[in-house]
Design a protein around this motif. Sequence first.
Motif, PDB file in Angstrom:
ATOM      1  N   PHE A 132      11.742 -15.250 -41.358  1.00  0.00           N
ATOM      2  CA  PHE A 132      12.009 -14.446 -42.400  1.00  0.00           C
ATOM      3  C   PHE A 132      11.123 -14.662 -43.690  1.00  0.00           C
ATOM      4  CE2 PHE A 132      14.448 -14.094 -46.625  1.00  0.00           C
ATOM      5  CZ  PHE A 132      14.258 -12.757 -46.602  1.00  0.00           C
ATOM      6  N   LEU A 133      11.131 -16.154 -44.133  1.00  0.00           N
ATOM      7  CA  LEU A 133      10.311 -16.578 -45.210  1.00  0.00           C
ATOM      8  C   LEU A 133       8.730 -16.250 -44.932  1.00  0.00           C
ATOM      9  CD1 LEU A 133      12.183 -19.664 -46.200  1.00  0.00           C
ATOM     10  CD2 LEU A 133      11.898 -17.578 -47.599  1.00  0.00           C
ATOM     11  N   LYS A 157       9.623 -11.328 -33.873  1.00  0.00           N
ATOM     12  CA  LYS A 157      10.287 -10.309 -34.229  1.00  0.00           C
ATOM     13  C   LYS A 157      11.931 -10.218 -34.099  1.00  0.00           C
ATOM     14  CE  LYS A 157       6.377  -7.373 -33.219  1.00  0.00           C
ATOM     15  NZ  LYS A 157       5.554  -6.454 -32.354  1.00  0.00           N
ATOM     16  N   SER A 158      12.219 -10.805 -33.141  1.00  0.00           N
ATOM     17  CA  SER A 158      13.482 -10.755 -32.643  1.00  0.00           C
ATOM     18  C   SER A 158      14.270 -11.768 -33.707  1.00  0.00           C
ATOM     19  CB  SER A 158      13.998 -11.582 -31.524  1.00  0.00           C
ATOM     20  OG  SER A 158      15.115 -11.877 -31.121  1.00  0.00           O
ATOM     21  N   GLN A 159      13.792 -12.927 -34.126  1.00  0.00           N
ATOM     22  CA  GLN A 159      14.176 -14.058 -35.232  1.00  0.00           C
ATOM     23  C   GLN A 159      14.467 -13.024 -36.531  1.00  0.00           C
ATOM     24  OE1 GLN A 159      15.562 -16.785 -35.141  1.00  0.00           O
ATOM     25  NE2 GLN A 159      14.977 -17.778 -33.205  1.00  0.00           N
ATOM     26  N   LEU A 160      13.373 -12.092 -36.892  1.00  0.00           N
ATOM     27  CA  LEU A 160      13.238 -11.478 -38.253  1.00  0.00           C
ATOM     28  C   LEU A 160      14.344 -10.568 -38.033  1.00  0.00           C
ATOM     29  CD1 LEU A 160      11.822 -10.970 -40.718  1.00  0.00           C
ATOM     30  CD2 LEU A 160      10.431  -9.509 -39.831  1.00  0.00           C
ATOM     31  N   ARG A 164      17.182 -10.754 -41.027  1.00  0.00           N
ATOM     32  CA  ARG A 164      17.608  -9.392 -41.903  1.00  0.00           C
ATOM     33  C   ARG A 164      19.037  -9.055 -41.744  1.00  0.00           C
ATOM     34  NH1 ARG A 164      11.984  -6.051 -40.995  1.00  0.00           N
ATOM     35  NH2 ARG A 164      10.628  -7.192 -42.418  1.00  0.00           N
ATOM     36  N   ALA A 165      19.439  -8.825 -40.413  1.00  0.00           N
ATOM     37  CA  ALA A 165      20.926  -8.321 -40.476  1.00  0.00           C
ATOM     38  C   ALA A 165      21.969  -9.295 -40.727  1.00  0.00           C
ATOM     39  CB  ALA A 165      21.105  -8.602 -38.718  1.00  0.00           C
ATOM     40  N   LYS A 166      21.557 -10.470 -40.655  1.00  0.00           N
ATOM     41  CA  LYS A 166      22.447 -11.650 -41.431  1.00  0.00           C
ATOM     42  C   LYS A 166      22.462 -11.562 -42.751  1.00  0.00           C
ATOM     43  CE  LYS A 166      24.595 -16.189 -41.210  1.00  0.00           C
ATOM     44  NZ  LYS A 166      24.409 -17.607 -40.566  1.00  0.00           N
ATOM     45  N   LEU A 167      21.352 -11.350 -43.387  1.00  0.00           N
ATOM     46  CA  LEU A 167      21.125 -11.062 -44.863  1.00  0.00           C
ATOM     47  C   LEU A 167      21.734  -9.893 -45.338  1.00  0.00           C
ATOM     48  CD1 LEU A 167      17.520 -12.414 -45.279  1.00  0.00           C
ATOM     49  CD2 LEU A 167      19.456 -13.545 -45.991  1.00  0.00           C
ATOM     50  N   ARG A 168      21.736  -8.851 -44.675  1.00  0.00           N
ATOM     51  CA  ARG A 168      22.346  -7.697 -45.048  1.00  0.00           C
ATOM     52  C   ARG A 168      23.956  -7.857 -45.199  1.00  0.00           C
ATOM     53  NH1 ARG A 168      19.737  -5.430 -41.013  1.00  0.00           N
ATOM     54  NH2 ARG A 168      17.901  -4.369 -41.672  1.00  0.00           N
ATOM     55  N   ARG A 169      24.544  -8.856 -44.080  1.00  0.00           N
ATOM     56  CA  ARG A 169      26.032  -8.806 -44.141  1.00  0.00           C
ATOM     57  C   ARG A 169      26.257  -9.674 -45.270  1.00  0.00           C
ATOM     58  NH1 ARG A 169      25.085  -9.672 -38.833  1.00  0.00           N
ATOM     59  NH2 ARG A 169      25.344 -12.054 -39.114  1.00  0.00           N
ATOM     60  N   LEU A 170      25.511 -10.872 -45.575  1.00  0.00           N
ATOM     61  CA  LEU A 170      25.605 -11.864 -46.693  1.00  0.00           C
ATOM     62  C   LEU A 170      25.583 -11.296 -48.208  1.00  0.00           C
ATOM     63  CD1 LEU A 170      24.000 -14.911 -45.090  1.00  0.00           C
ATOM     64  CD2 LEU A 170      26.442 -14.532 -45.322  1.00  0.00           C
TER      65      LEU A 170
END
Length: 191
Positions: A132-133, A157-160, A164-170
């Motif tokens: 992500f970073l 791409k999978s890690q990104l 992003r999905a976890k960041l959206r939730r958080l």
Amino acid sequence: MATDQLVLRRAIQGDERALQSLWSQHSPHIDAVVRRLVGDADLAADIAQEVWIQIFRALPTYRGDSQFGTWAHRIAVNRTLNALRKIRRIANVETDIEDSSASIEHEGDRALLAASIEEAAARLSPGARTVFLLHDVEGYTHEEIAEQLGITAGGSKSQLFKARAKLRRLLAHFVDNPLAGTDKEHVAPLA
């Protein structure tokens, strides 16, 4: 620009004032990159020190093909990723990030949002945080990330996607209620 080249030449020759000048000018950015990649402030400080030692040792090999800041940034990313790999090999487990390691003194809504993003990024797994970073913050391509981390572009791409999905939730509470967790109240609707 001529002054920068003179400082670089003097630094390559070992002039301590020139080395100090380079460090003073470039340490805020380099240290911030290391901090974002590592996630833990104390560990980042140790790794940043190693990064600067490596930059100064490698200085005689600087050819000037790119700006010094770009060259030093690449060393910082490579050295930080190598240090993180070494730590993971030794520990053989993911490092837990303490909630207090991402604390930032809050000054207004912008600072609260920035601190929340930093804290959320620190809660990502090390692999997802790194991708992500490197991709979204530093601007690396998936191919460059794959090469740096020894994974495939698809893995990057999978890690990104997961990051992003976890960041959206958080960070969803900022979208649903932008002032959640603050003492501010709106007197009039925002225009």
